[in-house]
Design an enzyme around this catalytic site. Structure first.
Site, PDB file in Angstrom:
ATOM      1  N   ASP A   1       0.882  -1.163   0.000  1.00 46.06           N
ATOM      2  CA  ASP A   1       0.000   0.000   0.000  1.00 46.06           C
ATOM      3  C   ASP A   1       0.924   1.219   0.000  1.00 46.06           C
ATOM      4  O   ASP A   1       2.089   1.146   0.411  1.00 46.06           O
ATOM      5  CB  ASP A   1      -0.948   0.002   1.208  1.00 46.06           C
ATOM      6  CG  ASP A   1      -2.099   0.999   0.998  1.00 46.06           C
ATOM      7  OD1 ASP A   1      -2.025   1.813   0.047  1.00 46.06           O
ATOM      8  OD2 ASP A   1      -3.073   0.966   1.769  1.00 46.06           O
TER       9      ASP A   1
HETATM   10  C1  BGC Z   1      -4.835   3.574   0.106  1.00 48.28           C
HETATM   11  C2  BGC Z   1      -5.013   2.623  -1.054  1.00 48.28           C
HETATM   12  C3  BGC Z   1      -4.821   3.372  -2.343  1.00 48.28           C
HETATM   13  C4  BGC Z   1      -3.461   4.027  -2.347  1.00 48.28           C
HETATM   14  C5  BGC Z   1      -3.164   4.816  -3.601  1.00 48.28           C
HETATM   15  C6  BGC Z   1      -3.526   4.352   0.015  1.00 48.28           C
HETATM   16  O1  BGC Z   1      -3.472   5.349   0.973  1.00 48.28           O
HETATM   17  O2  BGC Z   1      -4.872   2.867   1.318  1.00 48.28           O
HETATM   18  O3  BGC Z   1      -6.273   2.022  -0.999  1.00 48.28           O
HETATM   19  O4  BGC Z   1      -4.976   2.489  -3.422  1.00 48.28           O
HETATM   20  O5  BGC Z   1      -3.390   4.926  -1.255  1.00 48.28           O
HETATM   21  O6  BGC Z   1      -3.964   5.926  -3.668  1.00 48.28           O
END
Ligand code: BGC
Length: 753
Positions: free
Chosen positions: A230
């Site tokens: 993530d």
């Molecule tokens: C979120 C993800 C997301 C990623 C990119 C993260 O903060 O938890 O779900 O895909 O950011 O935006």
């Protein structure tokens, strides 16, 4: 393409560089060898392709215009696999037109607590439902040659301290609740990528959990794609590479790539692990290269499709006076700002720059031939909580004038977001007060509730009619109007329980936890598994949702593990029904939920039409996770299969007998409770002699006199005692050696049985 050959041509530095993003959204490329890069983009219910990054804030910056579909909570309420496959396919096409290779979704973490800030994105409190629907979504997107990212793996069930939180969760609960949805999705759709979560699990940061990423995901489930972090979720790059995390997102500007290089040079990381990782990455990159000539999606047309999808995601919760469908010949007061400006999505990385948004008022005016008057009733900016007397008075007057009211209330935008949880389960006072005041004056009041997760409803007993829209995406207003006026019959069913109050939620006492530690003390009793076991009153149960027609559940037949049921539309209009199958275990050696969802199908029935629906169960439908052997176990016994239209309304049932195919017959020790020796059929034939050895002589004589079998528990009050307790001196002398010898003999006999 010979990926191994390409890898063999790469330098160590080049290989390491491929293991992290080139920037926020692209994988790295290697020009020297013509290795291309691909682009990823959020999100789970619409594209959020960033075209101009704001360096200070990951979710800011310009994003392309896109179609916004209902968010996960709504999609799941459709319980419609084909529909969700269609959404996936449409998103895949739209992504292709934007030259995107990976869509970062679906998000399927289990809804443990209603206050989790991202519940609006997530599917369900039930892992079977979440997993099946996620597989449909992934198969839909990937059928267009665009990859997905199943997220957030795993046990990311709240946003509170989301980067450091440490869920403490036992293995059985992990397997049965928190991993199952991912397992189903992986096995049934093999997503191109899986995004690991930020949190720890039982003390281990997920990014470096070799047990989870390499072991469970790849070895056990056979996952073939890549694992990405993530965004900003990397901790220890070298350990995480070794654990099975392929790509770190976003770029660390090369800092962590250097760590990989150094670790290989110093012999701390086997280069073969890096090679394997790079092989997986390149396979994915080449498989999902963007299609150069793919046409851009027709966003206006897609908005119509989004409305069609939304129709199945909204849930009719109460219609006691049959006020719905609305009669267009009577004047109507539309109250509440959500009526003219519906909230159609949540905050955070799933936020879409929607090309079109259809609001309800416009379409209500089309359907309602008689006068429609409108009053906002509350404010959606500034102090959203305090009731505004002037606005409420205006709204009450408007409602009284029309003689009936459609009151739009819900959670304002900032209440539900990625990065933080809700403080409680309450609606703003301004919304509660508005409903109370209107309902007091105007009995024909219909409440339309817009939110992404359950709320408390202090006014529930005072209103006869309640419609839940969830966050319905670009076409929300159009879909809702059609449903309210009966152009289509509602067919959404809740994919989560609506408890009466937050204190009823099983996670309540352990949320938010102790600093970073959050003990999942409720175990497998999440959502309806808990409320049903405790026989608790809830506002609306899992699987519940009304229709304008009626379905009767007529017949059930079981043939082995196949169950067939006959369902008839006994109402006057056509409609769709979600036929749900729950399995109830026999009396078990472990505490188990009263029933668990193990099958569902959505069917369309014309008035008077009947259909047979068939379910095929498998061993997992009956199993629990046995921590003694770290495997799934189906206990011998009679399982009741219930079928009906919600988790609490299952008119049909049939019993299926199962036999434990792999009984657990361990060697005993001097500390095995006698009850375990008595109850395990695996010890038949060798048990009595052993037990009699420990039975006090006088008791034994008594028992024998009465002709009672020694294994009969009624004459065996010491059933929880263990052999080692029988060491005693005096005339019944039994030494530790005697016990050890008996145990040894028992186990020898067991071996030779
Ligand atoms: C979120 C993800 C997301 C990623 C990119 C993260 O903060 O938890 O779900 O895909 O950011 O935006």
């Amino acid at each position: 393409m010979d990926i191994k050959h390409i890898v063999s041509q790469l330098t160590l530095e080049e290989k390491a560089s491929l293991c992290s993003g080139a920037d926020d959204w692209h994988t790295e490329k290697i020009d020297r060898l013509g290795i291309p890069n691909i682009m990823m983009s959020d999100g789970p219910h619409g594209l959020r392709k960033v075209v101009d990054v704001d360096e200070n804030e990951i979710w800011k910056g310009a994003t392309v215009k896109a179609t916004c579909y209902p968010s996960g909570a709504g999609l799941a309420s459709s319980w419609n696999r084909e529909l969700i496959y269609g959404v996936g396919k449409a998103l895949g096409k739209e992504a292709k037109g934007e030259k995107l290779s990976i869509l970062l979704g679906p998000a399927i973490n289990i809804k443990r607590s209603p206050v989790c800030g991202r519940n609006f994105e997530y599917y369900s409190e039930d892992p079977f439902l979440a997993g099946k629907l996620a597989a449909s979504f992934i198969n839909g997107v990937q059928s267009e040659g665009v990859g997905t990212s199943l997220k957030h793996f795993a046990v990311n069930n709240h946003e509170y301290r989301r980067h450091s939180t440490n869920p403490i969760v036992d293995m059985r609960t992990l397997r049965e609740i928190y991993l199952t949805a991912f397992e189903i999705a992986v096995k049934e759709s093999n997503p191109a990528t899986i995004m690991h979560s930020y949190n720890r699990i039982n003390g281990c940061q997920v990014s470096k959990s070799k047990w989870l990423l390499d072991g469970v995901l790849r070895d056990e489930w056979g996952y073939e794609g890549i694992v990405i972090s993530d965004w900003g979720g990397m901790n220890d790059r070298v350990a995480s590479l070794d654990a099975g995390c392929d790509i770190e997102m976003p770029s660390s500007g090369g800092v962590r790539d250097d760590m990989i290089v150094k670790a290989v040079k110093e012999g701390r990381l086997d280069e073969r692990i890096l090679d394997k990782t790079v092989e997986r990455i390149l396979k994915t990159v080449y498989k999902y290269l963007p299609e150069n000539n793919a046409p851009k999606a027709d966003l206006e047309k897609n908005c119509g499709y989004a409305a069609f999808v939304a129709e199945e995601t909204m849930v009719l919760l109460k219609n006691e006076k049959n006020l719905l469908p609305l009669d267009g010949e009577r004047p109507l007061a539309v109250i509440g700002e959500f009526g003219s400006n519906i909230r159609f999505q949540g905050r955070g990385s799933s936020r879409v720059n929607a090309a079109y948004v259809e609001h309800p008022l416009k379409y209500i005016k089309r359907f309602n031939k008689a006068e429609v008057c409108y009053a906002p009733g509350y404010e959606l900016s500034g102090d959203v909580n305090t009731p505004n007397e002037a606005l409420i008075n205006e709204a009450v007057a408007c409602a009284k004038k029309c003689g009936r009211a459609l009151v739009f209330i819900g959670l304002p935008d900032e209440f539900e977001s990625e990065s933080y949880d809700r403080a409680d389960m309450r609606l703003p006072d301004s919304h509660n007060e508005l409903v109370r005041r209107i309902a007091e004056e105007v009995p024909d009041t219909v409440v339309v509730l817009t939110c992404g997760s359950p709320v408390e409803m202090p006014w529930l007993d005072r209103v006869s009619t309640l419609f839940l829209t969830y966050l319905g995406g670009s076409g929300a207003g159009l879909a809702l109007a059609g449903l309210l006026y009966g152009a289509v019959s509602p067919s959404g069913k809740l994919a989560e329980t609506f408890p009466v109050k937050i204190e009823d939620n099983p996670a309540y006492l352990n949320y938010p936890g102790i600093y970073d530690d959050v003990v999942y003390a409720e175990g497998v009793f999440v959502g309806y598994r808990y409320y049903q076991k405790k026989k608790m009153k809830v506002n609306f149960p899992f699987g519940f949702g009304l229709s304008y027609t009626k379905f009767s559940y007529d017949e059930i037949v079981a043939d082995g593990d196949r169950v067939k049921v006959k369902v008839t539309n006994v109402g006057k209009i056509a409609g769709k029904e979600v036929v749900q199958l729950y399995v109830c275990p026999p009396k078990s050696a472990v505490v188990r939920p009263d029933r668990e969802l193990k099958g569902f199908t959505k069917i369309f029935l014309a008035p008077g039409e009947s259909k047979w629906v068939e379910f095929t169960l498998d061993d997992r439908s009956f199993a629990y996770y046995d921590v003694r052997v770290n495997d799934w176990r189906v206990e011998t016994g009679d399982y009741t299969v219930f079928v009906g239209g919600s988790s609490v309304d299952t008119p049909l049932s049939v019993v299926i007998k199962k036999q434990d195919k792999n009984p657990y017959v361990p060697e005993i020790t001097d500390n095995t409770p006698l009850i375990d020796i008595i109850n395990n059929p695996g010890y038949d034939g060798i048990r009595d002699e052993f037990l009699l050895g420990f039975f006090k002589p006088e008791m034994r004589i008594e028992a024998e006199k009465k002709g009672i079998h020694v294994s009969n528990q009624t004459v065996f009050p010491r059933k929880y005692q263990t052999p080692r307790m029988y060491v005693r001196g005096g005339k019944d002398t039994v030494t530790e050696d005697d016990i050890a010898e008996s145990v040894k003999q028992f186990n020898n006999k067991l071996k030779n049985k």
